[in-house]
Structure formats: structure tokens, C-alpha cells
Scaffold this active site. Structure first.
Site, mmCIF file in Angstrom:
data_model
loop_
_atom_site.group_PDB
_atom_site.id
_atom_site.type_symbol
_atom_site.label_atom_id
_atom_site.label_comp_id
_atom_site.label_asym_id
_atom_site.label_seq_id
_atom_site.Cartn_x
_atom_site.Cartn_y
_atom_site.Cartn_z
ATOM 1 C CE LYS A 147 -7.754 2.027 -0.609
ATOM 2 N NZ LYS A 147 -6.634 2.845 -0.200
ATOM 3 C CG HIS A 154 -4.961 2.298 5.860
ATOM 4 N ND1 HIS A 154 -6.305 2.342 6.118
ATOM 5 C CD2 HIS A 154 -4.790 2.920 4.662
ATOM 6 C CE1 HIS A 154 -6.915 2.963 5.129
ATOM 7 N NE2 HIS A 154 -6.022 3.316 4.229
ATOM 8 C CG HIS A 191 -9.883 4.595 3.234
ATOM 9 N ND1 HIS A 191 -8.671 5.226 3.373
ATOM 10 C CD2 HIS A 191 -10.653 5.066 4.245
ATOM 11 C CE1 HIS A 191 -8.708 6.055 4.400
ATOM 12 N NE2 HIS A 191 -9.906 5.979 4.953
ATOM 13 C CG HIS A 216 -0.718 7.075 -1.015
ATOM 14 N ND1 HIS A 216 -1.926 7.220 -1.659
ATOM 15 C CD2 HIS A 216 -0.987 6.412 0.140
ATOM 16 C CE1 HIS A 216 -2.884 6.670 -0.926
ATOM 17 N NE2 HIS A 216 -2.347 6.178 0.167
ATOM 18 C CG ASP A 218 -1.733 4.870 3.950
ATOM 19 O OD1 ASP A 218 -1.755 5.244 2.762
ATOM 20 O OD2 ASP A 218 -2.559 5.261 4.794
ATOM 21 C CG HIS A 261 -1.866 1.143 1.269
ATOM 22 N ND1 HIS A 261 -3.227 0.955 1.468
ATOM 23 C CD2 HIS A 261 -1.713 2.486 1.107
ATOM 24 C CE1 HIS A 261 -3.835 2.122 1.438
ATOM 25 N NE2 HIS A 261 -2.936 3.071 1.235
HETATM 26 O O1 DOR Z 1 -3.453 9.498 5.701
HETATM 27 C C1 DOR Z 1 -3.761 9.151 4.580
HETATM 28 N N1 DOR Z 1 -3.205 9.706 3.485
HETATM 29 N N2 DOR Z 1 -4.681 8.206 4.441
HETATM 30 C C2 DOR Z 1 -5.159 7.868 3.247
HETATM 31 O O2 DOR Z 1 -5.997 7.015 3.189
HETATM 32 C C3 DOR Z 1 -4.712 8.565 2.022
HETATM 33 C C4 DOR Z 1 -3.402 9.143 2.198
HETATM 34 C C5 DOR Z 1 -3.038 10.140 1.118
HETATM 35 O O3 DOR Z 1 -3.244 9.835 -0.069
HETATM 36 O O4 DOR Z 1 -2.536 11.209 1.453
HETATM 37 ZN ZN ZN Z 2 -3.402 5.069 1.531
#
Ligand code: DOR
Ligand code: ZN
Length: 350
Positions: free
Chosen positions: A100, A175, A137, A16, A248, A14
């Protein structure tokens, strides 16, 4: 006393990576330690179809550090308009690894998420048929639900009914932050797993407010009470195959976090492995680290474990991690744990 452990190279199920200048700067922080990562689709606009996923994957590959063997595993962002045919060909060709689900408004860039879950039943049905996992999520967004209850209420109101209706759909509750999440996943007979982040193993909700408000400890789902953090540590270090690492890691520019309405997300790609070694050692479970970071997730996603190795070294002095990552778009603060860490990843990792 020097102490080291050598484990199968980990995966991040997971992650980003963002886009543009941020992507270019954060990518090496993941490729340094991880061999594969499941790339979240919540860009603006989101990755909703094959065309988007091909283009985004190419943008990632274009800025891959020299010599890196990292494999980005792509995802679709589920919307009420997702085309089951396109999804099927994307999954069957290996373009995407999962889909997702963001409830609308749940977190960063979730405006295109699902409002009415009945409207995605045809897609979930198709995913069940083709064996495509759903990453969730797990937070309701109803205004009347307290932010600290959103995960538990999601499990009851949304996740459990989906699982009853689609018992053969493979689902990852992403998460997790609560004892409710841990217990629910443990109780499932099959087709359900959960990812756990490093930061949720360190933070309880008090830590967000110690001495003032700490925007770099604000993420979603938000950290909960101490009893929940302890349940997460027990689950992560238990050796139970249903729990595996998804960092995450969610970079945001400092200007967007240190402001009147700051973004949610902790940037942990750089130091997750050191943090986890500390957690597993503190729990006397160093022998379970490899399962959590390198075996359980691969097994859930039906891929072989990596062939590379990673060595973690115990240090005599606390490790001082860089405070931030400089990017062409601005600074990103690296997650600073709320305790001393005595582990670092060896430079000689293969
Ligand atoms: O804290 C988070 N940031 N939780 C998420 O689910 C998305 C993520 C983000 O993309 O910044
Ligand atoms: Zn995330």
C-alpha cells in the site's frame, strides 16, 4: 412482494481492522458477510516488513469468531526504506497480497508514507518483476492543492508518471471519488483497476454539512460533487471488471470523530452489502452486483471466486441498522445512509 438475490460470497479488497480491542469488536462485522479481505497496514506503528505482517496476521487470527472461515490478506505499508528482498519473499510466500502506498500525510496514520516518489522506484521495479500489485491512496498532500482536487491532481502528477515508467506494474487506485478517477481507470489498457466504497455511492459533499457538520460522513478521500457520485455509481454498476468493492471500512471511536479535529473514516463493514443491494437496485443493475462484490476483485488478484453464497432479501419496511458497535475501547458509530434501505443480508447465508 418478497424478493431475494443469491450471489457468490463477496470479498472486501480494502479494509481497516485496527488492533487490540477495536480489532476484536470489528472483525465479526466483516467475517459475517465477507470471505476474504485485504487488510490495510496503517497501524501505529505501520506494518512495514514480514515480521510485522506475520505478527499482525496472527493477532487477527487469534480473535477470529468461532467457525468463521475468513481469510485476512495482508499488505505492507510502503516506505522509502522498504527492503525489496523482504518484500519479494513476503509476496512469493503468500504472506502479503499487495503493497500500500500512502503519500506522506494523506490520511490516518500516514506519517511514514512516501515523500519522494523517486525514492521508491527500485521497489516498484521489483514489484513489477514479481507481479506484486500496488494499492494506492490517490491524493496529493501539497498544501496548495484544494482538498476536493487532490485525487485528480494525484492522477496527473503522480499516478500517470508511475504508470508510464512501470507499465507492467499492477495498480489499484483505491476508493476513487471522482469522475477523473473513473475515466482514468476506464482508459487504461491493462494493469489498472479501482476500488469503490459503499459510502461514496451515497454521499456527495453537501451531505457532510446538512444541518451542521456531520463527522461520521467525513472520510478521505472526501466526498465530492454530485456529478462525481453519479459517475461512481455508473462505474460500480456497469459490469466493468476494472471496478470492484473495497469498503474502506475505517472504524474510529466516537470520541475521536466527534471532536474539534475529528478523524477521517466511515465504519461500513456491518451494512455495506445491504447498502450496495439498494444502490444496484436503484440503478436497475441488480444483475451486476455479484461481479462488483464477488468476481472482479478476485479476478484482478488472481484468486478463484469464493465457493460460499450470500443471500440478500428485499424488505417491505426500511431496515433499521444498529446505530453503533460497542467495543471495549468505546463506541463506534455505524455508517447511517442518507436514504432508506430496503435490503438486508439473510441469516441463512452459507
Ligand atoms: O477515511 C479514511 N480513513 N481514509 C483513509 O484513507 C484511511 C482511513 C483510516 O484508516 O481511518
Ligand atoms: Zn483505507
Amino acid at each position: 412482494m418478497a424478493k431475494a438475490i443469491n450471489i457468490i460470497q463477496p470479498d472486501d479488497w480494502h479494509l481497516h481492522l485496527r488492533d487490540g480491542a477495536l480489532l476484536q469488536s470489528v472483525l465479526p462485522e466483516s467475517t459475517r458477510h465477507f470471505n476474504r479481505a485485504l487488510i490495510m497496514p496503517n497501524l501505529v506503528p505501520p506494518v512495514v516488513n514480514s515480521q510485522d505482517a506475520i505478527a499482525y496476521k496472527q493477532r487477527i487470527l487469534n480473535v477470529m469468531p468461532e467457525g468463521a472461515k475468513f481469510e485476512p490478506k495482508m499488505t505492507f505499508y510502503l516506505t522509502e526504506d522498504t527492503d525489496p528482498k523482504d518484500l519479494t519473499s513476503a509476496f512469493e510466500s503468500g504472506l502479503i497480497t499487495s503493497v500500500k502506498l500512502y503519500p506522506v500525510g494523506a490520511t490516518t496514520n500516514s506519517e511514514s508514507g512516501v515523500k519522494n516518489f523517486d525514492n521508491v522506484h527500485n521497489i516498484l521495479e521489483r514489484m513489477t518483476e514479481i507481479g506484486c500489485p500496488l494499492c494506492v491512496h490517490g491524493e496529493v498532500t501539497d498544501e496548495d492543492v484544494d482538498i476536493f482536487d487532490r485525487e485528480a491532481v494525484f492522477i496527473e502528477r503522480i499516478l500517470d508518471p508511475i504508470r508510464q515508467k512501470f507499465p507492467n506494474l499492477k495498480i489499484v487506485l483505491e476508493h476513487i471519488t471522482t469522475i477523473n478517477g473513473v475515466e482514468y481507470v476506464k482508459s487504461a489498457e491493462h494493469n489498472l483497476a479501482a476500488t469503490i466504497t459503499a459510502h461514496h455511492l451515497f454521499l456527495n459533499r453537501n451531505h457532510i454539512f446538512i444541518g451542521g457538520i456531520r463527522p461520521h460522513y467525513y472520510c478521505l478521500p472526501i466526498a465530492k460533487r454530485e456529478k462525481h457520485r453519479l459517475a461512481l455509481r455508473e462505474a460500480a454498476t456497469s459490469g466493468n471488471k476494472k471496478f470492484f468493492l473495497g469498503t474502506d471500512s475505517a472504524p474510529h471511536l466516537d470520541t475521536l470523530k466527534e471532536t474539534a479535529c475529528g478523524c477521517a473514516g466511515c465504519f461500513t463493514a456491518s451494512n455495506t452489502m445491504a447498502l450496495l443491494a439498494q444502490v444496484f437496485e436503484d440503478e436497475n443493475k441488480l444483475n451486476k452486483l455479484e461481479g462488483f462484490t464477488s468476481r472482479h476483485g478476485a479476478s484482478f488478484y488472481n484468486v478463484p471466486p469464493n465457493t460460499g453464497r450470500l443471500t440478500l432479501i428485499k424488505t417491505d419496511e426500511p431496515v433499521s441498522f444498529p446505530k453503533n458497535l460497542t467495543t471495549a475501547a468505546g463506541n463506534v458509530t455505524i455508517f447511517a445512509p442518507n436514504q432508506a434501505i430496503y435490503w438486508r443480508v439473510s441469516d441463512n447465508t452459507t
